[in-house]
Design a protein around this motif. Structure first.
Motif, PDB file in Angstrom:
ATOM      1  N   LYS A   2      36.529 -88.630 -34.269  1.00 51.31           N
ATOM      2  CA  LYS A   2      37.225 -89.067 -33.079  1.00 51.31           C
ATOM      3  C   LYS A   2      38.315 -88.055 -32.749  1.00 51.31           C
ATOM      4  CE  LYS A   2      36.426 -94.031 -33.597  1.00 51.31           C
ATOM      5  NZ  LYS A   2      37.061 -95.364 -33.686  1.00 51.31           N
ATOM      6  N   GLU A   3      38.163 -87.470 -31.569  1.00 50.76           N
ATOM      7  CA  GLU A   3      39.135 -86.479 -31.152  1.00 50.76           C
ATOM      8  C   GLU A   3      40.469 -87.157 -30.816  1.00 50.76           C
ATOM      9  OE1 GLU A   3      38.812 -83.370 -31.302  1.00 50.76           O
ATOM     10  OE2 GLU A   3      36.652 -83.136 -31.578  1.00 50.76           O
TER      11      GLU A   3
ATOM     12  N   TRP B 130      43.740 -88.310 -28.776  1.00 51.22           N
ATOM     13  CA  TRP B 130      43.824 -88.767 -27.392  1.00 51.22           C
ATOM     14  C   TRP B 130      44.145 -87.627 -26.447  1.00 51.22           C
ATOM     15  CZ3 TRP B 130      47.836 -88.571 -23.886  1.00 51.22           C
ATOM     16  CH2 TRP B 130      47.658 -89.292 -22.706  1.00 51.22           C
TER      17      TRP B 130
ATOM     18  N   ARG C 266      40.980 -85.521 -25.704  1.00 53.09           N
ATOM     19  CA  ARG C 266      40.057 -86.223 -24.815  1.00 53.09           C
ATOM     20  C   ARG C 266      40.580 -86.260 -23.377  1.00 53.09           C
ATOM     21  NH1 ARG C 266      39.792 -91.659 -26.496  1.00 53.09           N
ATOM     22  NH2 ARG C 266      41.364 -91.355 -28.100  1.00 53.09           N
ATOM     23  N   PHE C 267      41.865 -86.514 -23.244  1.00 51.78           N
ATOM     24  CA  PHE C 267      42.470 -86.545 -21.910  1.00 51.78           C
ATOM     25  C   PHE C 267      42.402 -85.167 -21.261  1.00 51.78           C
ATOM     26  CE2 PHE C 267      46.142 -85.874 -19.148  1.00 51.78           C
ATOM     27  CZ  PHE C 267      45.973 -86.905 -18.237  1.00 51.78           C
TER      28      PHE C 267
ATOM     29  N   LEU D 138      40.247 -82.656 -21.849  1.00 51.84           N
ATOM     30  CA  LEU D 138      38.877 -82.308 -21.481  1.00 51.84           C
ATOM     31  C   LEU D 138      38.426 -83.070 -20.237  1.00 51.84           C
ATOM     32  CD1 LEU D 138      37.191 -82.179 -25.005  1.00 51.84           C
ATOM     33  CD2 LEU D 138      37.737 -80.242 -23.526  1.00 51.84           C
ATOM     34  N   THR D 139      38.772 -84.354 -20.185  1.00 58.65           N
ATOM     35  CA  THR D 139      38.407 -85.165 -19.018  1.00 58.65           C
ATOM     36  C   THR D 139      39.090 -84.657 -17.758  1.00 58.65           C
ATOM     37  OG1 THR D 139      38.156 -87.104 -20.450  1.00 58.65           O
ATOM     38  CG2 THR D 139      38.359 -87.494 -18.085  1.00 58.65           C
ATOM     39  N   ALA D 140      40.374 -84.325 -17.883  1.00 56.57           N
ATOM     40  CA  ALA D 140      41.122 -83.838 -16.723  1.00 56.57           C
ATOM     41  C   ALA D 140      40.556 -82.520 -16.214  1.00 56.57           C
ATOM     42  CB  ALA D 140      42.601 -83.684 -17.087  1.00 56.57           C
TER      43      ALA D 140
ATOM     44  N   SER E 140      37.481 -81.403 -16.566  1.00 58.57           N
ATOM     45  CA  SER E 140      36.168 -81.656 -15.960  1.00 58.57           C
ATOM     46  C   SER E 140      36.311 -82.225 -14.557  1.00 58.57           C
ATOM     47  CB  SER E 140      35.362 -82.623 -16.835  1.00 58.57           C
ATOM     48  OG  SER E 140      35.165 -82.090 -18.132  1.00 58.57           O
ATOM     49  N   ILE E 141      37.196 -83.214 -14.408  1.00 60.41           N
ATOM     50  CA  ILE E 141      37.403 -83.828 -13.098  1.00 60.41           C
ATOM     51  C   ILE E 141      37.968 -82.806 -12.117  1.00 60.41           C
ATOM     52  CG2 ILE E 141      38.728 -85.563 -11.826  1.00 60.41           C
ATOM     53  CD1 ILE E 141      38.513 -87.353 -14.296  1.00 60.41           C
TER      54      ILE E 141
END
Length: 286
Positions: free
Chosen positions: A20-21, A23, A26-27, A29-31, A33-34
């Motif tokens: 589990k990466e 937080w 993960r935030f 990478l998501t940001a 990508s978006i």
């Protein structure tokens, strides 16, 4: 040695779980990508629609209904109506042949089907010019019999067929390979002929994959530019498809009209994506 249920549960409990990466990672990478999707996908689409409606709906409507634009729209739809069913029939036949029978040259057939993926569409268009052009191998014969191929609908259709040949076949081949031949063999052993076997056994098993391939084929036909640009001759109002008409309008600095037609193509593309996602969902939940 007998292992109790409690021991089994304890062993499963002690198995290492997926990493589990943190937080923050993960935030981040998501940001990223978006943000990437927003800049390179959402913003260009938004610009197309904003530019298309900048001068009002009346100008937008006039841009997509004027004679040259309407001719391009009709030609694009006509090519799709002809090319997609032909490639669908070929794709089904090729996939059936490759997956249900063993024969010499099978790998060669697969390679030939994949050829349009490797050949530039512009090169494909040039090949048709060399074969069917006025100075080509067969061009003079067709012209003498009043059957022009290049700079006419047949050339556009041939180019569109060439670049979209693999889509249906390549979608069905792995699907039909994974299903094997047992059901078809059972159908034949029970007295069904080839068509009955295909209609009642094979087609229900491949219907979602077939629809997915047809959607991709249709999207590529309507959006094809390179090969069609070479063989069409850019005859305005006659051989310009929607992508070619957009290029002509943009080169003439008619930006509002160009973006209006582009927005219509974008709407068709978005509808295609929606249908594709529905098919994918149906496929995964059937």
């Amino acid at each position: 040695m007998v292992i109790s249920i409690d021991q089994t549960k304890e062993k499963v409990k002690n198995e290492p779980t997926a990493l589990k990466e943190p937080w923050l990672v993960r935030f981040g990478l998501t940001a990223v990508s978006i943000l990437f999707l927003f800049i390179f996908l959402v913003m260009p689409l938004a610009v197309i629609f904003i530019s298309a409606f900048r001068k009002g709906f009346d100008v937008y409507l006039a841009s997509i209904t004027e004679p040259d634009a309407w001719s391009a729209i009709k030609l694009t739809l006509l090519v799709a109506v002809i090319a997609v069913p032909l490639n669908t029939i070929f794709g089904i036949a090729a996939a059936w042949c490759i997956t249900k029978f063993s024969f010499k040259g099978r790998n060669l057939l697969i390679t030939i089907i994949d050829l349009p993926f490797a050949v530039s569409p512009v090169i494909a268009g040039l090949v048709f010019i060399l074969v069917f052009g006025a100075q080509g191998l067969f061009g003079e014969w067709f012209l003498n019999h009043d059957m022009p191929i290049v700079f006419a609908l047949p050339g556009i259709l041939l180019a569109s067929l060439f670049v979209t040949v693999p889509f249906v076949a390549r979608e069905l081949i792995p699907l039909m390979q994974s299903q094997g031949t047992q059901e078809e063999e059972a159908s034949v052993s029970l007295g069904a002929n080839g068509f009955q076997t295909f209609w009642h056994v094979t087609l229900p098993n491949i219907k979602w994959g077939l629809l997915y391939g047809v959607i991709l084929c249709n999207a590529r036909v309507m959006g094809e530019f390179g090969a069609v640009s070479v063989v069409s001759g850019h005859v305005r109002g006659l051989t310009n498809t929607m992508p070619l008409h957009i290029e002509v309008l943009y080169n003439e600095y008619q930006f509002t009209a160009a973006f209006a037609v582009a927005s219509l193509m974008s709407i068709l593309a978005i509808l295609t994506i929606i249908i594709k996602n529905i098919v994918e969902w149906k496929t995964s939940h059937r």
